[in-house]
Structure formats: structure tokens, C-alpha cells
Design a protein around this motif. Sequence first.
Motif, PDB file in Angstrom:
ATOM      1  N   THR A 286      53.351  64.147  62.357  1.00 57.16           N
ATOM      2  CA  THR A 286      54.996  64.820  62.222  1.00 57.16           C
ATOM      3  C   THR A 286      55.737  65.229  63.791  1.00 57.16           C
ATOM      4  OG1 THR A 286      54.928  65.128  60.072  1.00 57.16           O
ATOM      5  CG2 THR A 286      56.889  65.705  61.372  1.00 57.16           C
ATOM      6  N   VAL A 287      56.679  64.269  63.843  1.00 58.05           N
ATOM      7  CA  VAL A 287      57.332  65.049  65.473  1.00 58.05           C
ATOM      8  C   VAL A 287      58.931  65.176  64.546  1.00 58.05           C
ATOM      9  CG1 VAL A 287      55.657  63.249  66.434  1.00 58.05           C
ATOM     10  CG2 VAL A 287      58.180  62.389  65.716  1.00 58.05           C
ATOM     11  N   LEU A 288      59.456  66.419  65.356  1.00 51.20           N
ATOM     12  CA  LEU A 288      61.275  66.712  65.116  1.00 51.20           C
ATOM     13  C   LEU A 288      61.952  66.156  66.471  1.00 51.20           C
ATOM     14  CD1 LEU A 288      63.114  67.965  63.650  1.00 51.20           C
ATOM     15  CD2 LEU A 288      62.356  69.894  64.804  1.00 51.20           C
ATOM     16  N   THR A 289      62.495  65.427  66.548  1.00 53.66           N
ATOM     17  CA  THR A 289      63.472  65.453  68.259  1.00 53.66           C
ATOM     18  C   THR A 289      64.676  64.754  67.395  1.00 53.66           C
ATOM     19  OG1 THR A 289      62.609  62.917  67.825  1.00 53.66           O
ATOM     20  CG2 THR A 289      61.161  63.785  68.423  1.00 53.66           C
ATOM     21  N   ARG A 290      64.971  65.055  68.962  1.00 56.60           N
ATOM     22  CA  ARG A 290      67.422  65.218  68.438  1.00 56.60           C
ATOM     23  C   ARG A 290      67.366  63.202  68.276  1.00 56.60           C
ATOM     24  NH1 ARG A 290      69.840  67.570  73.801  1.00 56.60           N
ATOM     25  NH2 ARG A 290      67.259  66.331  74.879  1.00 56.60           N
ATOM     26  N   GLY A 291      66.150  62.916  68.432  1.00 55.10           N
ATOM     27  CA  GLY A 291      66.335  60.789  68.362  1.00 55.10           C
ATOM     28  C   GLY A 291      67.255  60.500  69.096  1.00 55.10           C
ATOM     29  N   LYS A 292      66.967  61.452  70.870  1.00 54.57           N
ATOM     30  CA  LYS A 292      67.929  60.403  72.050  1.00 54.57           C
ATOM     31  C   LYS A 292      67.118  59.505  72.640  1.00 54.57           C
ATOM     32  CE  LYS A 292      71.289  63.942  71.316  1.00 54.57           C
ATOM     33  NZ  LYS A 292      71.965  65.049  72.009  1.00 54.57           N
TER      34      LYS A 292
END
Length: 320
Positions: free
Chosen positions: A28-34
Motif C-alpha cells: 500500500t502506498v500513501l502519497t499526495r497524488g501529485k
Amino acid sequence: MNILILGGTQFVGRHIVEAFVDSGHAVTVLTRGKSKDELPEAVERLQGDRNEGKAGLRALTGREWDACVDVSGYTPRQVRASAEELRGHVGRYVFVSTVSVYAEPERHPVREDDPLSPPAAEDVTEVSGQTYGPLKVTCENIVRELYGDHCTVLRPQIVAGPFDHTARYPYWVDRAARGGQVLAPGDGSDFLQVIDARDLARFTVKVVEDGIDGVFNLAGPRIGWADFMTVLGVSEPVWVDAKTLETNGLGFKELPVYIPAGGEQSGLMDVDNARAVAAGLTLSDPAVTTRETREWSRNADLNYALTPEREREILASLGG
């Protein structure tokens, strides 16, 4: 195992994600989606922003993972938010730090137990050349404070390999590919030492799978610049001494990854990796790193501070 990676879409994080997926783990990755996302489809995507504190980490609420790998923690505010939110919900916290934490980078070699820079205050949020190392020191301290023996701190050198949009190491492989006379810093006797991103990624998987605690320098083979030119396939290096480099305004930005031996940062090209090797770090041949970086960079459209035109002007002024 179930693995959470904070960051993961760019360069080092991308390699770490792919290494865990290739080893059969659920990621699972957590990113800002940018950032552009080219990760495997099997990867679960969550969105959040640690700069917003606990409120920016709602996507993690009620979830548990065997380990977290923090690739994108640069400020204490970011790292404290995630480390506190995940405490009790991850079995191990792996923090990707940097060799820039060392207070005496002129030491030879640089080892894990060497003195660190004074930690930055936790309210410092500006990341610059001056604050980068001290901020990472504070981040390391936060992780150790909250996780004790259930954390691992990785201190990589300059990282090289495919997907390297920093345009540091790729400068040299792309410049070599153009052929002709190549402006080469020093006299060939200085040293280059980087860590291949794939080696870093494999070691990250290993410390998680084997539950390895501690602090590890991650450094690759140390080679002379003359040997580096040979690995690159440069047949006509034009060696330029320090005074001439300075006169022409050529520094680390224009000639990336070059740190002269004897300089105040020279120990960063002499980083001891014995502890990591003993724990299972394996190293790629520099020729492999060079070749596979070029395979990627040929279509990456990177921009470099030292243009071909400027290089030709300098070489011409030297009679090259």
C-alpha cells in the motif's frame, strides 16, 4: 507481508515498491497524488498529506501493516505525524535517511557511529542544503523515540539508477553517450561512490523480512574517477583541475556527484558499508548501474546545468 510505503511513486520509492511486489508482498502506498504514478496495478493507493498533521492521515485510520517504509519524510512535522499515527499499527518503521546527517563528512571512512549534526528544531519546515542533514537527524530521533528496537534507519549515499529525475548521475551517462572529448573534473584520482537504487530497495525488503534493527550506511563500490570514465566508455576525458573549474564557475551543480578528495565533504565518497553488507546488502557492478541508467535516461528528456555549448566553450579555452 502487508507493507505500507509513505511516498513510492518516484525514483527511490518506486524501486522499493517494485522490490516488495516482486518479493510477493502486498503493498500500500500513501502519497499526495501529485506525482506521475506508474506503479504496478496490484499496489493499493491511498491519498494523504503529512504536512496537514493527523488530519492528513485519515486514510490510515483503523488499518494495520507488518511494516512501514518512510521514503518521503523530510521534516520532523511530517515524520512525527506518521510515526505517531502508525504506532501500534505497524510492526516495524523503516526510515530512509541520508549520509548527510554526519557532522564531520571529511572523515575517512564515514561510519554509522560517527558524530551527527545537531538536530534541527521540530518546527523547522524549510528544506535546504543547510537544513537537510539536521532535519533528517531530528526525524531519525523521532522514529527511534517512538519505535525503539522496532525501527531501522537507512542512510544512503547519492542514489543512482533508472527513474533518477534528480539528473545527477544521469548527467554522466548521457554525456558519455554523446561521445567526443568530455570535460572531466580533477585528474582522475578522486573517488566516486554511489548506491544503486535497486540495491537499496532489495536491502529494504531484507530488513523488513528478517526484522533487522539498527542503523545502516548504504554505499556502493568506491571507484576512482579515471575508472568511472572507463566504465562510462569515455575515450577522451579532458581532466580539469580545481582552480580552472572554479574560474569557469563549475561546481557540484554543473558536474554532479563530483566531490574532490581532500575537500571538506570528501568523506561522503568514502562511506563504510561493512555493517550493511554483513546484514545482507548486495551491490551491483558499476557497469550495470551505468548501462541501465542510460537505457532509461535516453528517453527521459532531462535538463542539465552544463550545456553542450558551454562545455565546448570551456574545452576550447583550454585548448581541448
